[in-house]
Design a protein around this motif. Structure first.
Motif, short mmCIF file in Angstrom:
data_model
loop_
_atom_site.label_atom_id
_atom_site.label_comp_id
_atom_site.label_asym_id
_atom_site.label_seq_id
_atom_site.Cartn_x
_atom_site.Cartn_y
_atom_site.Cartn_z
N ILE A 1 0.86 -1.18 0.00
CA ILE A 1 0.00 0.00 0.00
C ILE A 1 0.90 1.23 0.00
N GLN A 2 0.64 2.14 -0.92
CA GLN A 2 1.51 3.31 -1.06
C GLN A 2 0.90 4.56 -0.43
N GLY A 3 -0.40 4.48 -0.15
CA GLY A 3 -1.05 5.64 0.44
C GLY A 3 -2.49 5.35 0.70
N LEU A 4 -3.16 6.27 1.38
CA LEU A 4 -4.60 6.14 1.53
C LEU A 4 -5.24 7.51 1.40
N LEU A 5 -6.37 7.51 0.68
CA LEU A 5 -7.17 8.72 0.54
C LEU A 5 -8.24 8.69 1.61
N GLY A 6 -8.29 9.75 2.42
CA GLY A 6 -9.25 9.81 3.51
C GLY A 6 -10.41 10.72 3.19
N THR A 7 -11.30 10.84 4.17
CA THR A 7 -12.52 11.63 4.00
C THR A 7 -12.23 13.08 3.65
N ASP A 8 -11.13 13.63 4.16
CA ASP A 8 -10.79 15.02 3.81
C ASP A 8 -10.64 15.20 2.31
N PHE A 9 -10.03 14.23 1.66
CA PHE A 9 -9.86 14.32 0.20
C PHE A 9 -11.20 14.17 -0.52
N PHE A 10 -12.02 13.21 -0.10
CA PHE A 10 -13.29 12.97 -0.79
C PHE A 10 -14.18 14.21 -0.75
N ILE A 11 -14.17 14.89 0.39
CA ILE A 11 -15.02 16.08 0.54
C ILE A 11 -14.44 17.24 -0.29
N ARG A 12 -13.14 17.47 -0.15
CA ARG A 12 -12.53 18.59 -0.87
C ARG A 12 -12.65 18.39 -2.39
N ALA A 13 -12.47 17.16 -2.86
CA ALA A 13 -12.52 16.90 -4.29
C ALA A 13 -13.95 16.76 -4.79
N GLY A 14 -14.89 16.55 -3.89
CA GLY A 14 -16.28 16.40 -4.28
C GLY A 14 -16.52 15.18 -5.15
N VAL A 15 -16.12 14.02 -4.64
CA VAL A 15 -16.22 12.82 -5.46
C VAL A 15 -17.40 11.94 -5.06
N VAL A 16 -17.83 11.14 -6.00
CA VAL A 16 -18.80 10.08 -5.73
C VAL A 16 -18.05 8.76 -5.74
N LEU A 17 -18.15 8.01 -4.65
CA LEU A 17 -17.58 6.67 -4.61
C LEU A 17 -18.70 5.71 -4.99
N ASP A 18 -18.69 5.25 -6.22
CA ASP A 18 -19.76 4.40 -6.72
C ASP A 18 -19.30 2.95 -6.65
N LEU A 19 -19.68 2.29 -5.54
CA LEU A 19 -19.16 0.94 -5.31
C LEU A 19 -19.97 -0.12 -6.05
N ALA A 20 -21.13 0.25 -6.58
CA ALA A 20 -21.87 -0.68 -7.42
C ALA A 20 -21.17 -0.83 -8.76
N ARG A 21 -20.73 0.31 -9.31
CA ARG A 21 -20.03 0.28 -10.60
C ARG A 21 -18.52 0.16 -10.45
N LEU A 22 -18.04 0.24 -9.21
CA LEU A 22 -16.60 0.28 -8.94
C LEU A 22 -15.93 1.41 -9.73
N GLU A 23 -16.46 2.62 -9.54
CA GLU A 23 -15.91 3.81 -10.19
C GLU A 23 -15.92 4.98 -9.22
N VAL A 24 -14.95 5.88 -9.41
CA VAL A 24 -14.96 7.16 -8.71
C VAL A 24 -15.12 8.24 -9.77
N TYR A 25 -16.04 9.17 -9.55
CA TYR A 25 -16.19 10.27 -10.51
C TYR A 25 -16.60 11.55 -9.78
N PRO A 26 -16.45 12.70 -10.43
CA PRO A 26 -16.79 13.96 -9.76
C PRO A 26 -18.30 14.05 -9.53
N SER A 27 -18.68 14.61 -8.42
CA SER A 27 -20.08 14.80 -8.07
C SER A 27 -20.79 15.65 -9.12
N SER A 28 -20.10 16.63 -9.73
CA SER A 28 -20.70 17.49 -10.75
C SER A 28 -21.16 16.66 -11.94
N LEU A 29 -20.37 15.65 -12.28
CA LEU A 29 -20.71 14.76 -13.40
C LEU A 29 -21.99 13.99 -13.07
N SER A 30 -22.08 13.53 -11.82
CA SER A 30 -23.24 12.78 -11.37
C SER A 30 -24.50 13.62 -11.51
#
Lengths: 136, 85
Positions: A100-129
């Motif tokens: 493991i080289q690193g971990l992305l925590g909640t601070d990153f997810f909020i600042r970047a505004g991402v959607v963690l889509d575990l059904a599709r196994l994809e991460v994408y910007p909330s704006s796209l969603s």
């Protein structure tokens, strides 16, 4: 950006940039149980980010024990097309007995505004969603 | 040893230290008594020394410190994610 499941945990590739240097880390854990974002000292050293005498010191306490980390800032951190400038990170040993080289925590997810889509196994910007919802 | 005494004995050096006595207070970890375990030529080597010992003895409270530092403030944060055990 695709999420890979390895050992039943979600991993992504993250690009880190500092000045002219850039590295891609393939084994970065998506960790919503972590308040902060951390990268291994060996990877950060490749970007010229190393411990300095007066860095802020932290003791991270969690399930399974505690560890020592150093507070740093990175100029660019990107998850696919999602890039965040000047982001606070922790530098740690990250020796957990598996790669493991690193971990992305909640601070990153909020600042970047991402959607963690575990059904599709994809991460994408909330704006796209939101655009997708309006389009449907 | 107290930090000021360590700074006198090991000037301008990277150290791996162990907290012999420490307490948590208002989100800070107060290091009351430290032992010097090793000296290193640079910070990355010191962190790697930390990593090796932390793996073998995760219950020991270890810190990488440079003796140019005067302020020994350690912020304590709680995360639920994976931690070395």
């Amino acid at each position: 950006m695709k999420i890979r499941i390895e050992d039943r945990l979600p991993f992504v590739a993250v690009t880190l940039g500092q000045g002219e240097r850039e590295i891609v880390l393939e084994h970065v854990l998506l960790d919503t149980g972590s308040a902060g974002t951390m990268f291994s000292v060996d990877e950060l050293a490749k970007l010229g980010i190393v411990p300095e005498p007066n860095d802020a010191l932290r003791r991270v306490v969690g399930v399974g024990g505690s560890e020592f980390v150093v507070a740093k800032k990175i100029e660019r951190i990107a998850l696919g097309e999602i890039e965040v400038p000047e982001f606070p990170i922790q530098m740690g040993a990250m020796d957990y007995g598996f790669p493991i080289q690193g971990l992305l925590g909640t601070d990153f997810f909020i600042r970047a505004g991402v959607v963690l889509d575990l059904a599709r196994l994809e991460v994408y910007p909330s704006s796209l969603s939101r655009r997708q919802e309006r389009g449907s | 040893m107290q930090w000021e005494e360590i700074r006198d004995r090991y000037p301008h050096q990277w150290l791996l230290t162990e907290a012999i006595a420490a307490r948590s207070e208002k989100g800070e970890r107060i290091l009351e008594d430290l032992a010097v375990l090793e000296t290193y030529p640079d910070g990355v080597a010191a962190m790697n020394g930390y990593s090796a010992l932390h793996r073998r003895a995760p219950q020991r409270e270890l810190y990488v410190l440079h003796t140019d530092r005067s302020n020994l403030k350690v912020t304590e944060v709680h995360w639920l994610g994976i931690r070395a055990a």
